[in-house]
Scaffold this motif. Structure first.
Motif, PDB file in Angstrom:
ATOM      1  N   GLU A   1     -13.075  12.493  -0.272  1.00 32.06           N
ATOM      2  CA  GLU A   1     -13.292  12.663  -1.812  1.00 32.06           C
ATOM      3  C   GLU A   1     -12.139  13.858  -1.798  1.00 32.06           C
ATOM      4  O   GLU A   1     -11.730  14.832  -0.907  1.00 32.06           O
ATOM      5  N   GLY A   2     -11.417  13.864  -3.243  1.00 27.66           N
ATOM      6  CA  GLY A   2     -10.882  15.275  -3.600  1.00 27.66           C
ATOM      7  C   GLY A   2      -9.552  15.666  -2.934  1.00 27.66           C
ATOM      8  O   GLY A   2      -8.648  14.728  -2.366  1.00 27.66           O
TER       9      GLY A   2
ATOM     10  N   LYS B   1      -4.490  14.616   0.690  1.00 25.53           N
ATOM     11  CA  LYS B   1      -3.450  14.993   1.748  1.00 25.53           C
ATOM     12  C   LYS B   1      -3.465  13.871   2.654  1.00 25.53           C
ATOM     13  O   LYS B   1      -2.310  13.485   3.223  1.00 25.53           O
ATOM     14  N   VAL B   2      -4.337  13.034   2.971  1.00 27.12           N
ATOM     15  CA  VAL B   2      -4.454  12.218   4.040  1.00 27.12           C
ATOM     16  C   VAL B   2      -3.882  11.026   3.656  1.00 27.12           C
ATOM     17  O   VAL B   2      -2.917  10.337   4.424  1.00 27.12           O
ATOM     18  N   GLU B   3      -4.021  10.631   2.234  1.00 26.08           N
ATOM     19  CA  GLU B   3      -3.108   9.417   1.578  1.00 26.08           C
ATOM     20  C   GLU B   3      -1.555   9.842   1.597  1.00 26.08           C
ATOM     21  O   GLU B   3      -0.942   8.856   1.976  1.00 26.08           O
ATOM     22  N   ARG B   4      -1.243  11.224   1.414  1.00 28.92           N
ATOM     23  CA  ARG B   4       0.295  11.510   1.492  1.00 28.92           C
ATOM     24  C   ARG B   4       0.765  11.363   2.916  1.00 28.92           C
ATOM     25  O   ARG B   4       1.671  10.822   2.983  1.00 28.92           O
ATOM     26  N   ARG B   5      -0.056  11.622   3.714  1.00 25.44           N
ATOM     27  CA  ARG B   5       0.474  11.665   5.206  1.00 25.44           C
ATOM     28  C   ARG B   5       0.602  10.198   5.544  1.00 25.44           C
ATOM     29  O   ARG B   5       1.728   9.858   6.234  1.00 25.44           O
ATOM     30  N   LEU B   6      -0.274   9.392   5.207  1.00 25.31           N
ATOM     31  CA  LEU B   6      -0.260   7.953   5.670  1.00 25.31           C
ATOM     32  C   LEU B   6       0.913   7.116   5.026  1.00 25.31           C
ATOM     33  O   LEU B   6       1.879   6.473   5.491  1.00 25.31           O
ATOM     34  N   SER B   7       1.346   7.858   3.782  1.00 26.00           N
ATOM     35  CA  SER B   7       2.287   6.985   3.029  1.00 26.00           C
ATOM     36  C   SER B   7       3.504   7.555   3.759  1.00 26.00           C
ATOM     37  O   SER B   7       4.618   6.808   3.647  1.00 26.00           O
ATOM     38  N   ALA B   8       3.695   8.806   4.252  1.00 27.65           N
ATOM     39  CA  ALA B   8       4.876   9.199   5.067  1.00 27.65           C
ATOM     40  C   ALA B   8       5.098   8.476   6.353  1.00 27.65           C
ATOM     41  O   ALA B   8       6.415   8.383   6.774  1.00 27.65           O
TER      42      ALA B   8
ATOM     43  N   ALA C   1     -15.074   8.778   9.292  1.00 25.60           N
ATOM     44  CA  ALA C   1     -15.121   8.280   7.794  1.00 25.60           C
ATOM     45  C   ALA C   1     -13.491   7.604   7.619  1.00 25.60           C
ATOM     46  O   ALA C   1     -12.610   8.108   7.936  1.00 25.60           O
ATOM     47  N   PRO C   2     -13.851   6.357   6.823  1.00 22.88           N
ATOM     48  CA  PRO C   2     -12.640   5.763   6.462  1.00 22.88           C
ATOM     49  C   PRO C   2     -12.105   6.605   5.171  1.00 22.88           C
ATOM     50  O   PRO C   2     -12.692   7.227   4.725  1.00 22.88           O
TER      51      PRO C   2
END
Length: 342
Positions: free
Chosen positions: A326-327, A332-339, A320-321
């Motif tokens: 959701e939720g 969590k994923v977006e925070r990890r990618l931004s790091a 899944a992209p």
């Protein structure tokens, strides 16, 4: 046997359970970028995916249409075949435990169809630490199975350090090699490429030289100093595009002159235990457009990392992209990618 240092072996389980964000975070590039001021009239699109295995899948994955469209629109897809392709594993206990990898020819064919990758547009590297998990016979069976499926392979020692692949009007040279092995050097030698000495020479006939290394340490989001040093050496040897494997988590992108380095794409299909912690379920697809115009032939025009997540769906995975999450998982994923990506 294997060539892993003791400190590496001792850190494997802790880092698997909690992938590390430690390391040098300086000097990396954004997730996407443009390399040329003026777009060429004609381009060729390459898509690099991560490690492919059946360890976490009893049957083919479900794939979001956006990912399937992205891969189907590429002129060539390049990935790492992390598991021997055999009908019957010889390392029975290790295969059940997940320490020895294996996948069937039928599973691989079904998985490729499910994610929209045409076999004639696929190149798989066999230069990795698991390629001899089912012994020499399993290695030979893998080479034969991929040939039957019509899938081109790179990283085999007997084909030389660089293998040409025609992609539309371009000739791309692929240099795949592994720094790690799970068996003795005597078994790998003569079968699997283990050298990164691939200097480009005038008149070699390649419009673009790509490296596909199996390098760095597992479950670390930021590459080691030694890995970045090797990347600079490869760039100095004329490599224009580098897409790495083995870390099993996404790693950053670096621009070294006109060379783009994606240090780690994570897993495309799960290669570790079924119940893998969520940071290890984030993967990336690196898409690069290459100029086919006479003046800039073989130059990287632009690149973009497309992150996605492998979600459990019973006995298989669902790709899944990130924007489809959701939720709490999406946060969590977006925070990890931004790091990882500036």
């Amino acid at each position: 046997m294997s060539n892993y240092p003791l400190s590496y072996k001792l850190s494997w389980l802790p880092r698997f359970l909690k992938p590390s964000l430690a390391g040098d975070v300086q000097g990396f590039a954004p997730m996407a970028g443009t390399m040329m001021d003026r777009a060429p009239r004609r381009t060729v699109r390459l898509a690099f995916v991560g490690d492919i295995s059946a360890v976490a899948n009893r049957r083919a994955p479900d794939c979001d249409p956006a990912i399937k469209t992205l891969l189907g629109a590429s002129d060539l897809v390049i990935g790492n075949c992390e598991s021997p392709v055999v009908d019957k594993p010889s390392a029975v206990l290790g295969t059940r435990l997940g320490t020895h990898h294996a996948m069937s020819e039928g599973f691989l064919g079904d998985a490729l169809a499910a994610v929209g990758i045409a076999r004639e547009r696929l190149v798989l590297s066999l230069a990795n630490n698991h390629v001899l998990d089912q012994g020499v016979a399993g290695f030979d069976e893998t080479v034969a199975a991929l040939a039957r499926l019509g899938i081109r392979t790179i990283g085999l020692a007997d084909k030389g350090p660089v293998q040409p692949v025609e992609v539309g009007p371009l000739t791309v040279g692929f240099a795949a090699f592994t720094l790690w092995r799970n068996a003795g050097e005597d078994l790998f030698a003569g079968r699997v490429s283990m050298t990164g000495d691939i200097a480009r020479r005038r008149g070699d006939g390649f419009d673009l030289l790509c490296a596909v290394p199996h390098w760095d340490w597992e479950f670390r989001h930021f590459p080691r100093v030694e890995t970045r040093t090797l990347a600079r050496r490869l760039a100095g040897q004329g490599v224009g595009l580098i897409a790495g494997h083995h870390a099993h988590v996404v790693q950053p992108v670096e621009r070294i002159g006109d060379t783009i380095v994606a240090y780690g794409l994570g897993d495309f299909l799960g290669t570790a235990l079924v119940r893998q912690p969520w940071p290890g379920r984030i993967g990336g697809i690196l898409v690069a457009d290459i100029s086919a115009d006479a003046e800039t032939r073989g130059s990287v025009v632009s690149y973009r990392m497309h992150p996605f997540v492998r979600l459990r769906a019973g006995d298989h995975e669902r790709l899944a992209p990130v924007e489809g999450l959701e939720g709490r998982m999406r946060d969590k994923v977006e925070r990890r990618l931004s790091a990882v990506f500036p």
